[in-house]
Scaffold this motif. Structure first.
Motif, mmCIF file in Angstrom:
data_model
loop_
_atom_site.group_PDB
_atom_site.id
_atom_site.type_symbol
_atom_site.label_atom_id
_atom_site.label_comp_id
_atom_site.label_asym_id
_atom_site.label_seq_id
_atom_site.Cartn_x
_atom_site.Cartn_y
_atom_site.Cartn_z
ATOM 1 N N ARG A 234 0.830 -1.204 0.000
ATOM 2 C CA ARG A 234 0.000 0.000 0.000
ATOM 3 C C ARG A 234 0.869 1.260 0.000
ATOM 4 N N TYR B 263 2.628 1.441 -3.642
ATOM 5 C CA TYR B 263 1.893 1.315 -4.890
ATOM 6 C C TYR B 263 1.653 2.716 -5.454
ATOM 7 N N VAL C 163 -0.657 4.233 -6.920
ATOM 8 C CA VAL C 163 -1.962 4.866 -6.714
ATOM 9 C C VAL C 163 -1.986 5.697 -5.441
ATOM 10 N N GLN D 177 -1.708 9.251 -5.958
ATOM 11 C CA GLN D 177 -2.908 9.890 -6.493
ATOM 12 C C GLN D 177 -3.780 10.450 -5.373
ATOM 13 N N LYS E 27 -11.933 5.981 -4.823
ATOM 14 C CA LYS E 27 -11.583 5.221 -6.016
ATOM 15 C C LYS E 27 -10.154 4.694 -5.912
ATOM 16 N N ALA E 28 -9.274 5.514 -5.377
ATOM 17 C CA ALA E 28 -7.894 5.059 -5.167
ATOM 18 C C ALA E 28 -7.844 3.935 -4.137
ATOM 19 N N VAL F 84 -10.161 1.731 -3.640
ATOM 20 C CA VAL F 84 -10.635 0.524 -4.325
ATOM 21 C C VAL F 84 -9.493 -0.112 -5.118
ATOM 22 N N GLU F 85 -8.716 0.720 -5.811
ATOM 23 C CA GLU F 85 -7.590 0.190 -6.581
ATOM 24 C C GLU F 85 -6.530 -0.397 -5.669
ATOM 25 N N TYR G 52 -7.035 -1.740 -2.790
ATOM 26 C CA TYR G 52 -7.526 -2.993 -2.198
ATOM 27 C C TYR G 52 -7.334 -4.166 -3.148
ATOM 28 N N LYS G 53 -7.391 -3.893 -4.463
ATOM 29 C CA LYS G 53 -7.207 -4.965 -5.437
ATOM 30 C C LYS G 53 -5.804 -5.563 -5.356
ATOM 31 N N GLU H 204 -15.580 -0.540 -1.950
ATOM 32 C CA GLU H 204 -16.534 -0.144 -2.979
ATOM 33 C C GLU H 204 -17.829 0.385 -2.380
#
Length: 422
Positions: free
Chosen positions: A34, A37, A39, A42, A130-131, A133-134, A136-137, A247
């Motif tokens: 985390r 990454y 993101v 962002q 949204k970041a 969510v990304e 978490y993937k 989400e």
């Protein structure tokens, strides 16, 4: 003596730190991934953008100062139609000049600025989530790499057990060959099988290195090849955990954004009020009958109410309602898919639990058969190939157990990841 004691303490501390650096937990892998990454950058940019926009919006209530000027020539000017005895009034010049400044202070903007700030904050929450969510993937990818390394480690241990069995068989056949009760080919068969297992270890360690290297890229930290991974502990409340995926927050934030956007639509239809002061220099000034350059000023209150937005207000509200219903449908579909995946994972957990029980029973039987074959090999009753057959049969059963145990752990971790509780 004291120095000697300090040296030992420092050495023990260094060993402890090194041992800690040589271990990794699944939670630590999540945290490092985390933090590193792309993101995650962002999220900071989203917040900075929102802060700058809100700062500019707040400046709308600061006093505004404008300067303007003009020079004109006109075809005619205002003049009196009759002469008044004893009173001489100059005719204004057709060329006129004016330079003026205006200072205005907004008093009330219908709540537009407040609504715009609310929209910016709500939009920032949406983009930030949204970041999330990304991010978490990434957990799913970390799960695969982490559990893949654990599976390889267990497979290497099992190969070592098989090698021990084969080496024990080699010693017994070797003694028989010396005594002339067995052929040299039997010993060579076992030695070839031992070499095959050495090759398995080489392949497994190469696979492990590849998985460790990829995991290192995800967490942005070079892990040693012999990194030890802690076995994840799954809580007993696995089935009872509710869905807490990022989400769901995203859908809620999107609905909140539509709500504040609806407030902005209302604010645009309200009147605006401000104070103003105008001052300048020109010809003519405020006295149109004085054809000389002069100073002037005007102060007062302005009232402005634009009714043009009323034409589009209804459609704008309908559009927001449609978008909100769309988000609700997306949320409903997401929950359906998530609950379906959870049911599948629970079925996988139940299946693997049953397979593990069966594996353990099979291993118990295979172990007895292998021990009997071991004794038979010692007595020259069976050949080396017969002995290897039973050793490999037990190995297959243990490999199945190892695979099913790691698959069970993976299914349990996946269930927690799917539910958002990992």
């Amino acid at each position: 003596m004291i120095k000697h004691g300090l040296s030992i303490a420092v050495l023990l501390l260094a060993i402890g730190v090194q041992a800690q650096d040589n271990r990794l937990t699944l939670e630590q892998a999540y945290d490092l991934a985390r933090q590193n990454y792309p993101v995650i950058k962002q999220k900071d940019l989203v917040r900075k953008t929102a802060d700058l926009t809100i700062e500019n919006l707040n400046k709308g209530f600061l006093p505004q100062f404008t300067v303007s000027g003009q020079a004109t020539y006109q075809s005619d000017v205002t003049r009196l139609g009759a002469n008044i005895p004893g009173l001489k009034i100059d005719v204004p010049g057709k060329d006129q000049y004016k330079v003026q400044g205006e200072l205005s202070q907004l008093l009330y903007d219908g709540g537009t600025t407040t609504a715009q700030i609310s929209v910016q904050n709500a939009n920032a929450q949406v983009e930030d989530q949204k970041a999330e969510v990304e991010l978490y993937k990434v957990k799913d990818r970390i799960n695969q790499l982490y559990l893949g390394i654990l599976l390889v480690d267990e497979q290497v241990k099992q190969v070592d057990f098989v090698k021990n069995d084969i080496q024990l068989g080699i010693k017994r056949v070797e003694a028989q060959v010396k005594n002339g009760t067995a052929f040299r080919s039997s010993q060579l068969t076992l030695e070839a099988e031992l070499m095959k297992n050495d090759q398995r270890v080489i392949e497994l360690k190469a696979n492990r290195k590849g998985l460790v290297d990829v995991l290192s890229l995800f967490i942005n930290k070079q892990l040693p090849e012999d990194i030890q991974l802690n076995l994840p502990v799954i809580p007993a409340t696995l089935v009872k955990e509710s869905v807490a995926r990022p989400e769901l927050k995203l859908y809620n934030y999107q609905n909140e954004l539509f709500r504040v956007q609806n407030g902005l639509v209302s604010a645009k239809n309200r009147p605006r009020t401000s104070l103003f002061v105008q001052g300048g220099y020109g010809r003519p000034a405020l006295n149109l009958l004085n054809n000389k350059f002069d100073w002037f000023y005007i102060a007062g209150v302005k009232f402005n109410w634009s009714l043009g937005n009323l034409y589009t207000t209804k459609k704008e509200r309908e559009l927001l309602q449609v978008n909100q219903r769309l988000v609700d449908v997306q949320k409903e579909l997401f929950m359906l898919n998530t609950n379906t995946q959870l049911k599948q994972q629970q079925a996988e957990v139940d299946k693997l639990s049953q397979l593990i029980q069966s594996d353990q029973q099979i291993i118990g039987i295979r172990a007895q058969v292998k021990e009997a074959a071991n004794a038979q090999l010692s007595n020259g009753v069976i050949t080396a190939n017969d002995f290897l057959k039973e050793v490999n049969a037990e190995d297959d059963a243990k490999q199945s157990l190892i695979t099913h145990q790691l698959q069970l752990l993976m299914a349990q971790i996946n269930a927690r990841t799917i539910s958002g509780n990992q």
